[in-house]
Design an enzyme around this catalytic site. Structure first.
Site, PDB file in Angstrom:
ATOM      1  N   GLY A 191      -0.996  -1.314 -10.157  1.00 23.66           N
ATOM      2  CA  GLY A 191      -0.509  -0.856 -11.083  1.00 23.66           C
ATOM      3  C   GLY A 191       0.129   0.582 -10.898  1.00 23.66           C
ATOM      4  N   GLY A 192       0.484   0.888  -9.635  1.00 20.40           N
ATOM      5  CA  GLY A 192       1.141   2.051  -9.204  1.00 20.40           C
ATOM      6  C   GLY A 192       0.359   3.412  -9.748  1.00 20.40           C
ATOM      7  N   THR A 222       1.225  -5.050  -6.573  1.00 21.61           N
ATOM      8  CA  THR A 222       0.229  -4.612  -5.820  1.00 21.61           C
ATOM      9  C   THR A 222      -1.079  -5.432  -6.032  1.00 21.61           C
ATOM     10  OG1 THR A 222       0.910  -2.423  -5.839  1.00 21.61           O
ATOM     11  CG2 THR A 222      -1.371  -2.749  -5.121  1.00 21.61           C
ATOM     12  N   ASN A 260       4.674  -2.940  -2.881  1.00 20.49           N
ATOM     13  CA  ASN A 260       5.364  -2.151  -3.873  1.00 20.49           C
ATOM     14  C   ASN A 260       5.599  -2.876  -5.225  1.00 20.49           C
ATOM     15  OD1 ASN A 260       5.517   0.244  -4.990  1.00 20.49           O
ATOM     16  ND2 ASN A 260       7.475   0.748  -4.524  1.00 20.49           N
ATOM     17  N   SER A 288       0.943   7.257  -1.592  1.00 28.40           N
ATOM     18  CA  SER A 288       0.533   5.959  -2.641  1.00 28.40           C
ATOM     19  C   SER A 288      -0.503   6.267  -3.594  1.00 28.40           C
ATOM     20  CB  SER A 288      -0.192   4.777  -1.602  1.00 28.40           C
ATOM     21  OG  SER A 288      -0.900   4.032  -2.452  1.00 28.40           O
ATOM     22  N   ASP A 347       8.318   4.667  -2.965  1.00 24.87           N
ATOM     23  CA  ASP A 347       7.119   5.501  -3.328  1.00 24.87           C
ATOM     24  C   ASP A 347       7.233   6.859  -2.582  1.00 24.87           C
ATOM     25  OD1 ASP A 347       5.619   3.923  -4.657  1.00 24.87           O
ATOM     26  OD2 ASP A 347       4.337   3.316  -3.368  1.00 24.87           O
ATOM     27  N   ARG A 405      -0.686   1.883   5.745  1.00 28.58           N
ATOM     28  CA  ARG A 405       0.331   2.105   5.114  1.00 28.58           C
ATOM     29  C   ARG A 405       1.917   1.704   5.743  1.00 28.58           C
ATOM     30  NH1 ARG A 405       1.906   2.131  -0.370  1.00 28.58           N
ATOM     31  NH2 ARG A 405       2.885   4.030  -1.015  1.00 28.58           N
ATOM     32  N   THR A 426      -0.042  -4.113  -0.947  1.00 25.89           N
ATOM     33  CA  THR A 426       0.907  -4.101  -1.748  1.00 25.89           C
ATOM     34  C   THR A 426       2.515  -4.308  -0.808  1.00 25.89           C
ATOM     35  OG1 THR A 426       2.183  -3.120  -3.478  1.00 25.89           O
ATOM     36  CG2 THR A 426       1.834  -1.786  -1.661  1.00 25.89           C
TER      37      THR A 426
HETATM   38  N1  GLY Z   1       3.131   1.113  -4.236  1.00 28.05           N
HETATM   39  C1  GLY Z   1       2.320   1.731  -5.140  1.00 28.05           C
HETATM   40  C2  GLY Z   1       1.340   2.407  -4.468  1.00 28.05           C
HETATM   41  O1  GLY Z   1       1.342   2.722  -3.394  1.00 28.05           O
HETATM   42  O2  GLY Z   1       1.004   3.495  -5.146  1.00 28.05           O
END
Ligand code: GLY
Length: 591
Positions: free
Chosen positions: A495-496, A402, A422, A473, A444, A133, A420
């Site tokens: 998809g977040g 993502t 984001n 995340s 995020d 990350r 991702t």
């Molecule tokens: N950027 C979306 C996530 O990490 O959930």
């Protein structure tokens, strides 16, 4: 005939339907260890039966491979993975190849300017979770996205301040060094070739770039993606010479080229030019981290998934532990099933949004949230006839972003990776000379705790911005083992926050509802994330009487076009099936 089929024919009042089904769906005092929740669950697979008019007809085929399988959002990236597998690489070699290839062929979310998470399960039983990350730059401050009047700005989404320090290059290299068998140069060869010599643009990339033109052309990436001022048409060739050079440097010198060498120089120069705060010190300090995967049991199946800095593993585990208290689960597609999922996800997301964050910075109650005892308490709070409430907030649109890919090889090594920038194309800030886009991952964080972010997620102080911290995340790369301890599913999504609920539903469709992988992926999806307090359902996927029944229970129900973007691989007799997201681009390919 499935319960769903019955339902689609029924005109019975919702209340009667609820009464009938609820009689069979009670919180269990002890979860059944092995019994499937519905006829057809377990090893036998059946086609689902979906609502009339649903856009993905059931009973379609999946890709099949006797030895191996790769599923990703890009045909060419999948082919890169298969090329590595065929030349003797293992799943990790192939996954690293796919990761770099996506940076070339799927610039929307594939990246070297972002980060991700990888869950690995080797055939010898070793498991690992890699957190690559992004981190907040050292000069980041808690209120950097709030203006002098106390209002949240859009700087966590667009422009140079939106970026965390990228982790992708260090992460992919770390995975390769620990579990791979090939060199960086070998696995990066397909990506370098496609960047340097170009690749054929397909209609998905054409549409995606056309739609992003305004954003991309605020920055230097415009000339790469719109040579001569025009997007390359489908069938045309897109060349990314700068990216090809960067990838070659990384292949030759390793991650040092990105974090301490010429690519770092280009990145920092662009940050200084545009008012960003990422420095050479930030890049030099970046480290991917090996974490202990979240491992849990669900009715005899084993879920291996991602711990913080992703919320995915804990939130999914909490959800599955709650659902395990109900036996049998209501039939797929019924109002009762959708209600139970919504109430379950609501509770798991309340914990997620308030308590989860980078565990290196704040204490995360991982053991409590993933315990069966804790889930029992939450399950008891669920009223099977009535929606509970969380305070309302304004909803936010669900942007696409993502990308997830799943890989298995002939030995049975499995890799689930989600990566991702984001938002689609990240911050759109382009590194001139480097040839890549930067992430907007700072969004995020809870840029202003208590205010919704771009996904409408309302998060607490635990996930506030701090220098060097990883933003929370929802990415949920997951490997599911069957009751014999063999890899059954390799799955994850884009998809977040919908990642968590969509991955959960695909797994449930397979192990609870006994669907084939093709149907588990095609089945209509729902989503609940506590705030905004509403169930989102895919349009036309749920019959009107289901929506009426859910509203009668007290839910706000909104329809949406598509929920999440999943790529999955499943073990079947004689080999592996792969399914790319029916709602998106890509390819599942095996051999
Ligand atoms: N950027 C979306 C996530 O990490 O959930």
């Amino acid at each position: 005939m499935t319960a769903w089929h019955h339902l689609s024919r029924r005109s019975t009042a919702a209340a009667l339907l609820a009464t009938l089904t609820l009689a069979a769906c009670r919180p269990a005092s002890t979860p059944p260890a092995t019994s499937p929740a519905t006829p057809g669950a377990g090893d036998a697979r059946y086609s689902g039966t979906f609502a009339g008019g649903w856009r993905f007809p059931e009973a379609r085929e999946a890709a099949f491979g006797e030895r191996s399988m790769v599923s990703s959002n890009s045909d060419l990236a999948t082919e890169a993975g298969v090329e590595i597998l065929k030349s003797g690489g293992n799943s990790v070699d192939a996954a690293v190849a796919v990761g770099f290839a996506l940076a070339v062929t799927y610039p929307f979310a594939g990246n070297i300017g972002g980060g991700g998470f990888m869950v690995i399960r080797m055939a010898d039983g070793r498991t690992a979770a890699l957190d690559y990350r992004e981190v907040a730059p050292l000069a980041a401050t808690r209120n950097m996205f709030v203006d002098s009047l106390g209002k949240l700005t859009d700087k966590s989404v667009v422009g140079h301040l939106a970026s965390g320090v990228p982790g992708a290059v260090a992460g992919l290299d770390a995975a390769l060094q620990r579990f791979g068998t090939m060199t960086l140069a070998q696995v990066m060869a397909p990506a370098i070739r496609m960047a340097r010599d170009g690749f054929t643009v397909d209609s998905a990339l054409y549409r995606s770039l056309s739609g992003a033109r305004q954003r991309l052309c605020r920055f230097e990436g415009c000339s790469t993606f719109f040579p001569d001022g025009q997007v390359v048409p489908p069938g045309g060739t897109l060349v990314q010479a700068d990216l090809g050079r960067s990838l070659q440097l990384i292949a030759d010198r390793g991650p040092e080229a990105f974090y301490d060498g010429p690519i770092a120089d280009a990145l920092v120069a662009e940050m200084q030019r545009g008012g960003g705060i990422i420095t050479r010190e930030d890049l030099h300090a970046y480290q991917p981290k090996w974490r202990e995967p979240v491992v849990s049991d669900y009715r005899g199946y084993t879920l291996i998934t991602m711990p913080p800095a992703s919320s995915g593993g804990i939130t999914m585990t909490e959800s599955f532990n709650i659902l395990e208290r109900f036996a049998p689960l209501p039939a797929f597609g019924t109002p009762e099933y959708t209600h139970l999922l919504a109430e379950t996800f609501r509770r798991a997301f309340q914990d997620r949004n308030a308590k989860l964050a980078d565990a290196d910075f704040v204490p995360v109650p991982r053991d409590e949230l993933t315990s069966k005892t804790y889930a029992t308490g939450l399950a008891k709070q669920i009223d099977l006839r009535r929606a509970s409430k969380t305070p309302a907030f304004e909803t936010a649109p669900e942007p696409e972003h993502t990308t997830h890919y799943s890989v298995v090889d002939a030995m049975g090594n499995a890799v689930a990776t989600t990566t991702t920038l984001n938002g689609g194309y990240g911050s759109a800030v382009w590194i001139p000379g480097g040839g890549f886009m930067m992430n907007n991952e700072m969004d995020d964080f809870a840029a202003q705790p208590g205010s919704p972010n771009m996904f409408g997620l309302v998060q607490g102080e635990a996930n506030a911005v701090q220098p060097g911290k990883r933003m929370l995340s929802a990415m949920s790369p997951t490997i599911v083992l069957d009751r014999d301890g063999k890899v059954l599913l390799v799955v994850g999504a884009a998809g977040g926050p919908t990642i968590i609920t969509a991955v959960s539903q695909v797994i449930l469709n397979v192990i609870e509802h006994g669907m084939t992988l093709a149907d588990a992926m095609r089945a209509p999806r729902m989503h609940h994330q506590a705030l905004p307090d509403q169930i989102r359902v895919e349009s036309i996927g749920f019959p009107d009487q289901t929506l009426v029944a859910l509203r009668a229970m007290g839910h706000e129900v909104v329809t949406t076009q598509g929920i999440a973007n999943v790529n999955a691989v499943m073990r079947v007799p004689g080999g592996w099936q792969g399914v790319k997201e029916p709602r998106g681009s890509g390819l599942a390919l095996g051999y």
